[in-house]
Scaffold this active site. Structure first.
Site, PDB file in Angstrom:
ATOM      1  N   THR A 375      39.187  44.377  44.978  1.00 49.88           N
ATOM      2  CA  THR A 375      38.528  45.746  44.641  1.00 49.88           C
ATOM      3  C   THR A 375      36.995  45.556  45.212  1.00 49.88           C
ATOM      4  O   THR A 375      36.818  44.587  45.900  1.00 49.88           O
ATOM      5  CB  THR A 375      38.709  45.704  43.253  1.00 49.88           C
ATOM      6  OG1 THR A 375      39.928  45.465  42.805  1.00 49.88           O
ATOM      7  CG2 THR A 375      37.855  46.712  42.389  1.00 49.88           C
ATOM      8  N   SER A 447      41.160  46.505  34.360  1.00 50.64           N
ATOM      9  CA  SER A 447      39.959  45.454  33.862  1.00 50.64           C
ATOM     10  C   SER A 447      38.561  45.691  34.417  1.00 50.64           C
ATOM     11  O   SER A 447      37.800  45.124  34.173  1.00 50.64           O
ATOM     12  CB  SER A 447      40.426  43.940  34.140  1.00 50.64           C
ATOM     13  OG  SER A 447      41.688  43.739  33.995  1.00 50.64           O
TER      14      SER A 447
HETATM   15  O1  DON Z   1      42.193  47.865  37.671  1.00 48.04           O
HETATM   16  C1  DON Z   1      42.280  46.628  37.772  1.00 48.04           C
HETATM   17  O2  DON Z   1      41.948  45.991  36.731  1.00 48.04           O
HETATM   18  C2  DON Z   1      42.659  46.118  39.109  1.00 48.04           C
HETATM   19  N1  DON Z   1      43.718  46.934  39.652  1.00 48.04           N
HETATM   20  C3  DON Z   1      41.734  45.525  39.616  1.00 48.04           C
HETATM   21  C4  DON Z   1      42.275  44.820  40.960  1.00 48.04           C
HETATM   22  C5  DON Z   1      41.307  43.807  41.584  1.00 48.04           C
HETATM   23  O3  DON Z   1      40.174  43.667  41.166  1.00 48.04           O
HETATM   24  C6  DON Z   1      41.815  42.990  42.837  1.00 48.04           C
HETATM   25  N2  DON Z   1      40.692  42.567  43.320  1.00 48.04           N
HETATM   26  N3  DON Z   1      39.684  41.997  43.402  1.00 48.04           N
END
Ligand code: DON
Length: 564
Positions: A375, A447
Site C-alpha cells: 500500500t 486498516s
Molecule cells: O485496507 C487495508 O487495510 C489493506 N487493503 C491494506 C493493504 C496493505 O497495506 C498492503 N500493504 N502494504
C-alpha cells in the site's frame, strides 16, 4: 515462494543483521528539515511532483492529488487509479475532514461468492484475477478532494503523472526488482499482456507507460467521467467480460467517494485526528493509545520486555474488537462511541497482567499469508500549514495482477479485505464476521490509518504507512516513539517495529532486532515470538518547536522527504 523470500530479503536491507544478545536499534538520525513545506512519499519522483505543486502555489490537497497520480505511474505496486484509499485533512485554521475513496463491492457481489457449495473458501479468488477487484475509488476521490479544497486547476495536477508515463523515467533498484518479481504472475492473470511491464528490469532502465498516459489524459480532460464513463469504462467492462469479473457500467457510474467525520480523541497533551470506518484504523489507534496512556512508557526501555508486553496486550484486545465490530458504517451499525468510551477501554484492560500473556481465544488460528505487502502512504504540509495524510492501495502488491487491457493500469484485489466467511482469515490473517460480510456496494473493512496530531491547537504530526494488518500497530508505535520516547521524526520512523493482531497469537518482530535473551524473556511470559521481514513504510512529518518541519521517510523503501 523462494522468489518471495529473496524479494523480502532485498527490501529488508536495514534490518538484515543477525540476532545478537543486545537488541539492535538503528542510529539516531534526523530527517530532512525545511522551513515552509514538506512532502514525504514512497518515491523520490512523486515527492518531487508534490513539492513542485506546492512551489507553484498549490495547497496540500493539490499536492496530494498530484502525488496520488504520480505514484500510480512510478510506484504501480501500490500507487493507483484502479484502487482506493483514505485522505485526512487538517486546515491551518484547525478544521478537519476526511475522505473515504475506498473501493466498493460490485453490484453483482454476493456474501458467499468466494465459497464453494460445501462452504470451503477458495482464497485465491479474492486475491488474484478479475473477481478480486472492488469498484475503484481513487479517481472519484481525487475529483471530490479537488472540488472541495483545490486551488490550482485540475489539469495541472494530473499533467505531471502524464509526463512521467509518456516520457518515461528511470527505475530504482527496488522498483526494478518488484517488477521482475511480478512478471510471471502478469502472464498468468492477464487476458491481454501488458507488454510495457514485461522484462528483466534492472536499476537504471527507463520504463514508459503509454496506455496509462492515455488513461490519465482522459482523467485530465474529463475528470470523473474520463474514468467512470467513456473509453476507460468500456475498457474496464471489456476486461471484466474477458476475465469473468463483475465490475459493470452500473458499478462505475454509481461509485461515489464519501466525506466522513474523522475519529478524534486525546492522547496525553495531543489531539489525534484519524480515519473513521470503513477503516478500522482510527478506532483502533484510539483504543490502543488510550489503553497504554496510564503507563509511564517514557520511563521504560523502548525495546524492553515490559514495553513489548504492554503493547502486545493492548493490540490483542483491539484486534479482537476489530474482527467483530468493525465494518462499513453504511451497512452495519459500527458502535464507534461505545468502542471509544473510556470506561469500556479501561474494562478491556482489566484482565491485563503485567507479567503474563493473556491467551488469545482460539476462534480460528489466523495465519499471515506470505504476501509482499504494498500500500502506500504520503504526508504533506504546505506553506500555510495545511496538512494532508493519504493512504492509498491496490491491496497487495500490484493488486489483482490484472492490468485493464488497453488502459495500462492495475485493478485492486481489495475484495480480500472482506470476510469471505466468518472466522476464515484473509491474506493478512485478519478475521471477521457479520460486520464485514460481503454485500453489493458495501466497502470492505480497512486498516489504513492516515493520521494527523495537534498539540495546543497547532499542527504537530502527519503520519501513516502501508502494511496490511500491521498498519495500525506501526502508526501506534511511531506516535509512541515521538511522544513517549522523545525520538526525532526520522528516528521514530527508522525504529524497529513489532506487531501483534490477536490472531495468530504471536508477536511478529522485524528480523534481528530482538536479542535472543529478550525473546526468551517474552517466551517465559507466555508469548510466542516470530521474526519476519520489514514491517510498514512510515512516511511522516513533524512540526518542530522552532516551527520548522522534519520529514521522516522510511529507509525500508525508496521513500523520500523533500522540503523547502
Ligand atoms: O485496507 C487495508 O487495510 C489493506 N487493503 C491494506 C493493504 C496493505 O497495506 C498492503 N500493504 N502494504
Amino acid at each position: 515462494m523462494q522468489k518471495f523470500f529473496s524479494f523480502l530479503i532485498l527490501i529488508v536491507t536495514v534490518f538484515s543483521c543477525s540476532p545478537t544478545e543486545e537488541s539492535s536499534t538503528p542510529p539516531v538520525r534526523t530527517g530532512v528539515i525545511a522551513d515552509s513545506a514538506m512532502v514525504v512519499s514512497a518515491h523520490p519522483l512523486a515527492s518531487e511532483v508534490g513539492i513542485q505543486v506546492l512551489k507553484s502555489g498549490g495547497n496540500a490537497v493539490d499536492a496530494a492529488i498530484a502525488v496520488q497520480f504520480a505514484l500510480a505511474v512510478v510506484h504501480p505496486a501500490a500507487g493507483n487509479i484502479g484502487g482506493g484509499g483514505f485522505m485526512v485533512i487538517r486546515e491551518t485554521d484547525g478544521s478537519v475532514n476526511s475522505l473515504d475513496f475506498r473501493e466498493a463491492a460490485p453490484l453483482a457481489a454476493t456474501r458467499t461468492m468466494y465459497q464453494e457449495a460445501d462452504g470451503n473458501v477458495i482464497t485465491d479468488l479474492s486475491r488474484r484475477g478479475h473477481l478480486a477487484s472492488g469498484v475503484p475509488g481513487t479517481v472519484d476521490g481525487m475529483v471530490s478532494a479537488h472540488i472541495e479544497y483545490g486551488k490550482l486547476p485540475w489539469q495541472e495536477l494530473v499533467q505531471p503523472a502524464i509526463n512521467l508515463a509518456e516520457n518515461g523515467f528511470i527505475l530504482t533498484e527496488k522498483e526494478a526488482s518488484s517488477l521482475r518479481y511480478v512478471n510471471e504472475d502478469l502472464e498468468d492473470f492477464n487476458t491481454i499482456l501488458p507488454e510495457n511491464l514485461l522484462g528483466e528490469w534492472q536499476e537504471g532502465d527507463t520504463i514508459f507507460h503509454p496506455e496509462l498516459a492515455a488513461s490519465l489524459k482522459l482523467i485530465r480532460d474529463l475528470g470523473r467521467s474520463g474514468f467512470y464513463e467513456g473509453p476507460t469504462a468500456d475498457l474496464i467492462v471489456e476486461e471484466m467480460a474477458r476475465g469473468k469479473g463483475l465490475i459493470s457500467y452500473d458499478d462505475l457510474i454509481s461509485y461515489r467517494s464519501v466525506w466522513r467525520q474523522p475519529v478524534r480523541f486525546t492522547y496525553r497533551d495531543y489531539q489525534v485526528i484519524s480515519m473513521a470506518p470503513p477503516s478500522s484504523g482510527g478506532v483502533a489507534i484510539a483504543q490502543l493509545l488510550q489503553m497504554v496512556e496510564s503507563y509511564p512508557l517514557g520511563e521504560w526501555d523502548r525495546l524492553g520486555a515490559e514495553t513489548i508486553h504492554l503493547l502486545t496486550e493492548a493490540e490483542r484486545r483491539v484486534y479482537a474488537d476489530r474482527a467483530v465490530h468493525l465494518g462499513d458504517p453504511d451497512f452495519y451499525l459500527v458502535p464507534v462511541r461505545e468502542l471509544l468510551d473510556s470506561a469500556y477501554i479501561a474494562r478491556r484492560m482489566e484482565n491485563f497482567s503485567p507479567d503474563r500473556a493473556t491467551s488469545s481465544d482460539a476462534i480460528q488460528a489466523g495465519k499471515i499469508y506470505p504476501e509482499s505487502e504494498q500500500t502506500t502512504h504520503f504526508s504533506i504540509v504546505d506553506q500555510q500549514g495545511n496538512a494532508v495524510a493519504v493512504t492509498t492501495t491496490l491491496n497487495s502488491s500490484y493488486g489483482s495482477h490484472v492490468v485493464v487491457g488497453g488502459a495500462g493500469f492495475f485493478l485492486n484485489n481489495e475484495m480480500d479485505d472482506f470476510s469471505a466467511k466468518p472466522g476464515v482469515p484473509n491474506m493478512f490473517g485478519l478475521i471477521g464476521g457479520e460486520a464485514n460480510a460481503i454485500a453489493p456496494m458495501k466497502r470492505m473493512l480497512s486498516s489504513m490509518t492516515p493520521t494527523i496530531l495537534e498539540k495546543d491547537g497547532q499542527l504537530f504530526m502527519v503520519v501513516g504507512t502501508p502494511g496490511g494488518a500491521t498498519i495500525i500497530t506501526s502508526v501506534f508505535q511511531t506516535i509512541l516513539n515521538v511522544i513517549d520516547f522523545n525520538m526525532t521524526m526520522q528516528q521514530a520512523v527508522d525504529f524497529p517495529r513489532i506487531h501483534h493482531q490477536w490472531q495468530p497469537d504471536t508477536i511478529f518482530t522485524e528480523r534481528g532486532v530482538l536479542s535472543a535473551g529478550l525473546i526468551r524473556q517474552l517466551n517465559n511470559m507466555g508469548h510466542l515470538v516470530d521474526e519476519r521481514g520489514s514491517i510498514g513504510r512510515v512516511d511522516a512529518i513533524r512540526v518542530l518547536e522552532n516551527g520548522k518541519l522534519e520529514g521522516g521517510a522510511d529507509p525500508r523503501g525508496d521513500d523520500t522527504a523533500i522540503g523547502y
